[in-house]
Motif scaffolding. Structure first.
Motif, PDB file in Angstrom:
ATOM      1  N   TYR A 232       0.856  -1.251   0.038  1.00 30.02           N
ATOM      2  CA  TYR A 232      -0.047  -0.102  -0.034  1.00 30.02           C
ATOM      3  C   TYR A 232       0.862   1.359  -0.001  1.00 30.02           C
ATOM      4  O   TYR A 232       0.593   2.080  -0.644  1.00 30.02           O
ATOM      5  N   ILE A 233       1.902   1.185   0.978  1.00 35.65           N
ATOM      6  CA  ILE A 233       2.686   2.424   0.871  1.00 35.65           C
ATOM      7  C   ILE A 233       3.733   2.734  -0.139  1.00 35.65           C
ATOM      8  O   ILE A 233       3.529   4.073  -0.819  1.00 35.65           O
ATOM      9  N   PHE A 234       4.242   1.657  -0.785  1.00 39.55           N
ATOM     10  CA  PHE A 234       5.240   1.902  -1.419  1.00 39.55           C
ATOM     11  C   PHE A 234       4.960   1.701  -3.143  1.00 39.55           C
ATOM     12  O   PHE A 234       5.608   2.152  -4.142  1.00 39.55           O
ATOM     13  N   TYR A 235       3.767   0.936  -3.255  1.00 45.95           N
ATOM     14  CA  TYR A 235       3.233   0.652  -4.763  1.00 45.95           C
ATOM     15  C   TYR A 235       2.008   1.481  -5.095  1.00 45.95           C
ATOM     16  O   TYR A 235       1.783   1.555  -6.141  1.00 45.95           O
ATOM     17  N   LEU A 236       1.381   1.936  -4.182  1.00 49.31           N
ATOM     18  CA  LEU A 236      -0.238   2.368  -4.540  1.00 49.31           C
ATOM     19  C   LEU A 236       0.176   4.081  -4.227  1.00 49.31           C
ATOM     20  O   LEU A 236      -0.998   4.678  -4.299  1.00 49.31           O
ATOM     21  N   ASN A 237       1.291   4.617  -4.080  1.00 50.24           N
ATOM     22  CA  ASN A 237       1.450   6.020  -3.917  1.00 50.24           C
ATOM     23  C   ASN A 237       2.805   6.523  -4.520  1.00 50.24           C
ATOM     24  O   ASN A 237       3.757   6.168  -4.152  1.00 50.24           O
ATOM     25  N   GLY A 238       2.470   6.836  -5.758  1.00 51.39           N
ATOM     26  CA  GLY A 238       3.778   7.277  -6.679  1.00 51.39           C
ATOM     27  C   GLY A 238       3.567   8.737  -7.092  1.00 51.39           C
ATOM     28  O   GLY A 238       2.379   9.180  -7.784  1.00 51.39           O
ATOM     29  N   SER A 239       4.777   9.389  -7.378  1.00 50.36           N
ATOM     30  CA  SER A 239       4.913  10.622  -7.844  1.00 50.36           C
ATOM     31  C   SER A 239       6.303  10.813  -8.428  1.00 50.36           C
ATOM     32  O   SER A 239       7.184  10.337  -7.802  1.00 50.36           O
ATOM     33  N   GLU A 240       6.631  11.374  -9.740  1.00 51.06           N
ATOM     34  CA  GLU A 240       7.883  11.700  -9.807  1.00 51.06           C
ATOM     35  C   GLU A 240       8.452  12.817  -9.077  1.00 51.06           C
ATOM     36  O   GLU A 240       9.636  12.901  -9.161  1.00 51.06           O
ATOM     37  N   ASP A 241       7.756  13.757  -8.554  1.00 49.13           N
ATOM     38  CA  ASP A 241       8.260  14.743  -7.962  1.00 49.13           C
ATOM     39  C   ASP A 241       8.594  14.417  -6.461  1.00 49.13           C
ATOM     40  O   ASP A 241       7.627  13.790  -5.674  1.00 49.13           O
ATOM     41  N   VAL A 242       9.643  14.447  -6.296  1.00 51.26           N
ATOM     42  CA  VAL A 242      10.211  14.147  -4.719  1.00 51.26           C
ATOM     43  C   VAL A 242       9.364  14.440  -3.516  1.00 51.26           C
ATOM     44  O   VAL A 242       9.252  14.037  -2.832  1.00 51.26           O
TER      45      VAL A 242
END
Length: 449
Positions: A232-242
């Motif tokens: 949930y934390i690492f694969y469903l929450n993504g953005s290229e902006d740090v």
């Protein structure tokens, strides 16, 4: 007669003892060169070591300890990715075989109806979910209305099939330990397809934990919950902006911890897992966030200061951290990296005159930096003696050149955790690490951009 009765009782007791001893036997096919296998119990976020045995001609047998608790266990035969097989232990002996090249998809249980049923469920459930997900992705990309209607119709048929499949397996495993995991493996699917990826992702996140009971003791005793949390934390929450990515991480961590309620033990285990995970990607912002807002607020008996020290050690060379001190002698004067004030940026490079890659890249780095007063290079040479160093440094007159004797055993080399040469660190004026390029080309690109 009394002696006969006593002998009968002894034989009966021995028989009961033998019957009570359970085991897991297996065959690796093909056997290949695997020589050992380790049995673990999966509990919370941990792998608890049970025992290990040798593999002979691809076969092994491990007896379970007396009073071994029921739950999920792991057989690990390789440290490489997917070098393991998981199974349910429910006070019965288990026999299985698998192909070590693809154990998760090829495992077959020769005994244990429960494991057979659960394995069939996992395989079929994964296949049906992939079909529905593929239809959703296709729907995003199709413009033709007739084709869209076909996808919608097929989606409804497949969704109905998945729901019936799930209900069937929940019913037939009602008396099994596997039932807890089957119910929790259920995934929410909307009755209608979404017309945008963002709406679909929002739905995924909103309903991700719909069927997971955070108070279920059997889930708590396995790694099921921790694996779901990581996903949930690492694969469903993504953005290229740090900055946005870190914001998403923080929100998802908060959401997960809220679901744990007052279970401080589980919270401690999950926080430990998250700190380790963020240390792996050197995200010091999230590490500090978790420690300050959650870990430090745990009961003192659930805090592990030695673990926190290990985490700090892992990320001491992360981007954003101040570079460890380097001290050297220059014309009889002691110099320190932290006290240099001669440039806007510094490059610390660990290299060696015996390293072919270094002898290729170091001249390029020198040519690139020699006429740039805003960049100063500290070249730290790992050497057994001063001969090669003294012969080479006249070519690097505009650098600060440091002789690091004892090579890999040099204290500075150990402090910087150097395992290969050349290794680069780019620092700002305050000696904070701002980049860790792998090659000279990466350094050039960094400064040119």
């Amino acid at each position: 007669m009394n002696m006969l009765k006593k002998l009968t009782i002894v034989i009966f007791l021995i028989s009961c003892t033998l019957q009570a001893q359970t085991y897991v036997k297996g065959t690796l096919n093909p056997a290949e060169d695997y020589s050992w296998i380790v049995l673990y119990q999966l509990k919370g976020v941990k792998q608890l070591y049970i025992k290990n045995v040798t593999i002979t001609n691809g076969e092994f047998s491990i007896e379970f300890p007396k009073n071994a608790p029921i739950g999920i266990y792991r057989l690990m035969f390789s440290q490489q990715k997917d070098g393991f097989v998981d199974f349910i232990y429910n006070k019965e002996s288990i026999e299985l075989n698998f192909n070590p090249a693809n154990p998760l998809q090829t495992v077959k249980f020769l005994t244990s109806e429960e494991n057979n049923t659960y394995q069939k469920y996992l395989m079929e459930n994964s296949s049906q979910q992939q079909t529905l997900d593929s239809l959703q992705v296709s729907f995003f990309n199709v413009q033709d209305e007739i084709k869209k209607a076909e996808i919608v119709n097929l989606y409804k048929i497949k969704l109905d099939s998945l729901n019936k499949f799930q209900t069937t397996y929940e019913a037939i495993t009602k008396s099994y330990l596997a039932n807890h995991f089957i119910k929790s493996n259920k995934k929410y699917y909307a009755t209608q397809l979404f017309d945008s990826a963002q709406k679909y992702l929002n739905s995924e996140k909103q309903h991700y934990f719909d069927f997971i009971d955070f108070t279920d003791k059997e889930l708590l005793n396995a790694t099921f919950l921790s694996e779901k949390v990581i996903e949930y934390i690492f694969y469903l929450n993504g953005s290229e902006d740090v900055q946005m990515q870190n914001g998403l991480y923080k929100v998802s961590v908060q959401e997960v911890l809220q679901r744990l309620g007052n279970d401080e033990n589980l919270k401690s285990e999950l926080l430990t897992l998250l700190l380790h995970s963020f240390a792996q990607i050197e995200n010091t912002i999230l590490i500090d966030f978790i420690i300050d807002n959650y870990y430090d607020k745990l009961p003192k008996n659930l805090q592990d200061q030695s673990f926190l020290s290990q985490i700090e050690e892992k990320v001491k060379l992360a981007v954003g951290k101040k570079a460890p001190e380097i001290t050297w002698e220059e014309n009889g004067v002691t110099k320190k990296l932290s006290e240099l004030e001669i440039a806007d940026n510094y490059i610390v490079v660990f290299w060696s005159t015996k390293c072919s890659h270094c002898l290729s890249q170091i001249p390029k780095l020198y040519e690139f930096t020699k006429d740039k007063p805003n960049i100063h290079v500290i070249g730290f040479a790992l050497e057994k003696d001063a001969i090669g160093f003294n012969n080479y440094i006249p070519k690097l007159q505009k650098w600060t050149n440091i002789l690091g004797l004892e090579k890999w055993q040099n204290p500075v080399v150990k402090e910087y955790q150097i395992t290969a040469t050349p290794t680069y660190f780019v620092l700002d004026a305050n000696k904070k690490i701002i980049a860790k390029p792998d090659y000279f080309e990466n350094i050039k690109a960094f400064f040119e951009n």
